[in-house]
Design an enzyme around this catalytic site. Sequence first.
Site, PDB file in Angstrom:
ATOM      1  N   GLU A 282       0.809  -1.220   0.000  1.00  0.00           N
ATOM      2  CA  GLU A 282       0.000   0.000   0.000  1.00  0.00           C
ATOM      3  C   GLU A 282       0.841   1.270   0.000  1.00  0.00           C
ATOM      4  O   GLU A 282       0.533   2.207   0.737  1.00  0.00           O
ATOM      5  CB  GLU A 282      -0.931  -0.024   1.211  1.00  0.00           C
ATOM      6  N   HIS A 306      -8.189  -3.946  -1.009  1.00  0.00           N
ATOM      7  CA  HIS A 306      -7.357  -4.064   0.191  1.00  0.00           C
ATOM      8  C   HIS A 306      -6.330  -2.928   0.251  1.00  0.00           C
ATOM      9  O   HIS A 306      -6.231  -2.224   1.258  1.00  0.00           O
ATOM     10  CB  HIS A 306      -6.660  -5.426   0.212  1.00  0.00           C
ATOM     11  N   GLU A 307      -5.585  -2.759  -0.830  1.00  0.00           N
ATOM     12  CA  GLU A 307      -4.521  -1.747  -0.803  1.00  0.00           C
ATOM     13  C   GLU A 307      -5.117  -0.338  -0.710  1.00  0.00           C
ATOM     14  O   GLU A 307      -4.578   0.527  -0.035  1.00  0.00           O
ATOM     15  CB  GLU A 307      -3.617  -1.878  -2.030  1.00  0.00           C
ATOM     16  N   HIS A 310      -6.089   0.585   2.758  1.00  0.00           N
ATOM     17  CA  HIS A 310      -4.948   1.031   3.572  1.00  0.00           C
ATOM     18  C   HIS A 310      -4.767   2.556   3.539  1.00  0.00           C
ATOM     19  O   HIS A 310      -4.108   3.114   4.415  1.00  0.00           O
ATOM     20  CB  HIS A 310      -3.659   0.385   3.069  1.00  0.00           C
ATOM     21  N   GLU A 329      -3.689  -4.274   9.367  1.00  0.00           N
ATOM     22  CA  GLU A 329      -4.140  -5.339   8.471  1.00  0.00           C
ATOM     23  C   GLU A 329      -5.536  -5.861   8.803  1.00  0.00           C
ATOM     24  O   GLU A 329      -6.299  -6.193   7.903  1.00  0.00           O
ATOM     25  CB  GLU A 329      -3.123  -6.483   8.456  1.00  0.00           C
ATOM     26  N   ASP A 384       9.012  -9.247  10.178  1.00  0.00           N
ATOM     27  CA  ASP A 384       8.333  -9.721   8.966  1.00  0.00           C
ATOM     28  C   ASP A 384       7.289 -10.780   9.305  1.00  0.00           C
ATOM     29  O   ASP A 384       6.284 -10.910   8.626  1.00  0.00           O
ATOM     30  CB  ASP A 384       9.340 -10.334   7.984  1.00  0.00           C
ATOM     31  N   TYR A 392      -4.518 -10.271   9.917  1.00  0.00           N
ATOM     32  CA  TYR A 392      -5.486  -9.931   8.865  1.00  0.00           C
ATOM     33  C   TYR A 392      -6.884 -10.457   9.198  1.00  0.00           C
ATOM     34  O   TYR A 392      -7.848  -9.703   9.273  1.00  0.00           O
ATOM     35  CB  TYR A 392      -5.064 -10.565   7.528  1.00  0.00           C
TER      36      TYR A 392
HETATM   37 ZN   LIG Z   1      -2.532  -5.057   3.937  1.00  0.00          ZN
END
Ligand SMILES: [Zn+2]
Length: 621
Positions: A282, A306-307, A310, A329, A384, A392
């Site tokens: 994003e 989704h993006e 964001h 998320e 990460d 999510y």
């Molecule tokens: Zn995302």
Amino acid sequence: MRYLPAVALAAFALPLSAFAADPYSYAQPSVVRVTHLDLDLGVDFDQKALAGTATLKLDWKDPQAPELVLDTRDLKIAKVEALGAGGAVSPLKFTLAASDKELGEKLTIAAPKHPAEVRITYATVPTASGLQWLTPEQTADKKQALMFSQSESIHARSWVPLQDSPAIRFTYDAHITAPKGVRVLMSAINDAKHPLDGDFTFDQPHPIPSYLLAIAAGGLDVRETGPRSAVYAEPGVVAKAAHEFEDTEKLIAATEKLYGPYAWTRYDILVLPPSFPFGGMENPNMTFATPTVLVGDKSLVSLVSHELAHSWSGNLVTSASWRDIWLNEGFTTYVQGRITEAVYGKTQADEEALLSARALEKGLAKMPVNAQKLTPSPRAVGADDALTDVAYDKGSWFLHTLEQRFGRDNFDAYLKGYFAHFAFQSIDTETMLAYMKTNLLDKYPGKMSVAEVRAWVYEPGVPKDAPLPTVARFDNIDAERTAFLDGTLGADKLDAKTWNTQEWMYFLDRLPDAPPLTKMQELDTAWHLTGTPNAEIGMRWYAHAIAAGDKAVWNAAGEHMQRIGRLYLTTPVYRAFAATPDGLAFAEGIYAKAKPAYHPMTQKAVEGIFAKAKAHPGKAT
Ligand SMILES: [Zn+2]
């Protein structure tokens, strides 16, 4: 870090970790904060390097502070200078500490006089963890070299020396030079008509966290898709991408209707080659996206929802640390569903929600307790690794539960207010909860208790009464799958002709982990899944067929793995192969060929799967 009202603190019995500094960064924001970044870099495809200067504007908080501490990873630092008000330049002493595997190298700059600006002259290395350099052969058109960044989680430090923590926001501008004919794009306002003269400037006037810093350069074409949106991609891909993403303006308008005006002016999408390690990123003003969603029927366009979501949840209101990433998320996955519902209808939104809830339930059973929490203990997982299905899908499931309890109208108004209240800030879970207590729980008493909220946020698993959407088509698929496995329904009698991508995903997801070989062969004969161009279906098909012992799919699975570097679509196939010695040897052979085109993150993930398989032979990873 924001302080909270005592009443909220007592209600949520805050863990002490909430007040600790970001464990994934050496930055000391209570001492000094970067407020603006000015980049002046050259893109060198031959050296696979960015080289030039980063000038940081500083807001000193502690009058006694002797130094400025920054995050770096594998940067070659040539010099550091203080910039005085009248243009005076004076050198500063600096030390780079020994490398930490997770955090990189701490850069300490002696600056007792507290300069307003510090300029660092540096270059990146070809293996920078946040950059990927593709040769012309590794791109779709095979004509021009291409490079792109992926800064989230903590990889911005591998291409810019800075305070690499989401708690710290700064504005930036940049001057980037590149060979003539190359287009440079950044996470800022981009001009589709910019001449390809090798000289680009960018301005991001909104304060962003470092993980949203992004750059790409290569032989990129552009197509307008609306009054404030365009698609960038290689010339051979751009028409297909513009077609797949032609609803972008509709998606923006639908989101604005729900959650208030789009704050970033333009929303463009850059489609990268298949080695891009994520579905999408994003980056403000310029979502970076995988080409694996270009399936021709818009069935995977929820990636754009989704993006785009964001732009509110994440880029506007950001989690202050990676432990709190579910604020980005989970909220985004919820908003994504609402955009999909508004533009493509409730059935598609419900299918996607149920698909991920069922996959989450299956995944949770195999996860350690800490990883099942929305707020896992920091440092128990790498930065990460915080980006799991839990952040999510459990996060979004929690928000769906809130919507159901408080009613859609009340919850929509609450969420719109939340985005406006915390716009352009980085917050932690406890700050969000304090706001939620005042503006939702207390405002509509009796709908949900603090204890219930605590269970969602701090306990492992998913509460037993978590609501799920009903999807009639999925119920049919469950019934058909059962009959097929029982042997009462032949594969050719499955009602699959009209299944969309989500429906195939659902059918395959809920097969046994290692289905009977004859069943997989029957399925392939009827529906020709081997060799599918749809990578979502391919990943699920190959993983199950390999686990069933179907060697006939190996070569096609190998082609899938070589074609796609997106982590989520390629690592499950590697994992399936790694479960047997023969499979592992085959997968290592594929990896040797695929590795040069893989992103450093994908390389690390695949090598991790191999190492685990060798440490515990015969055990599924
Ligand atoms: Zn995302």
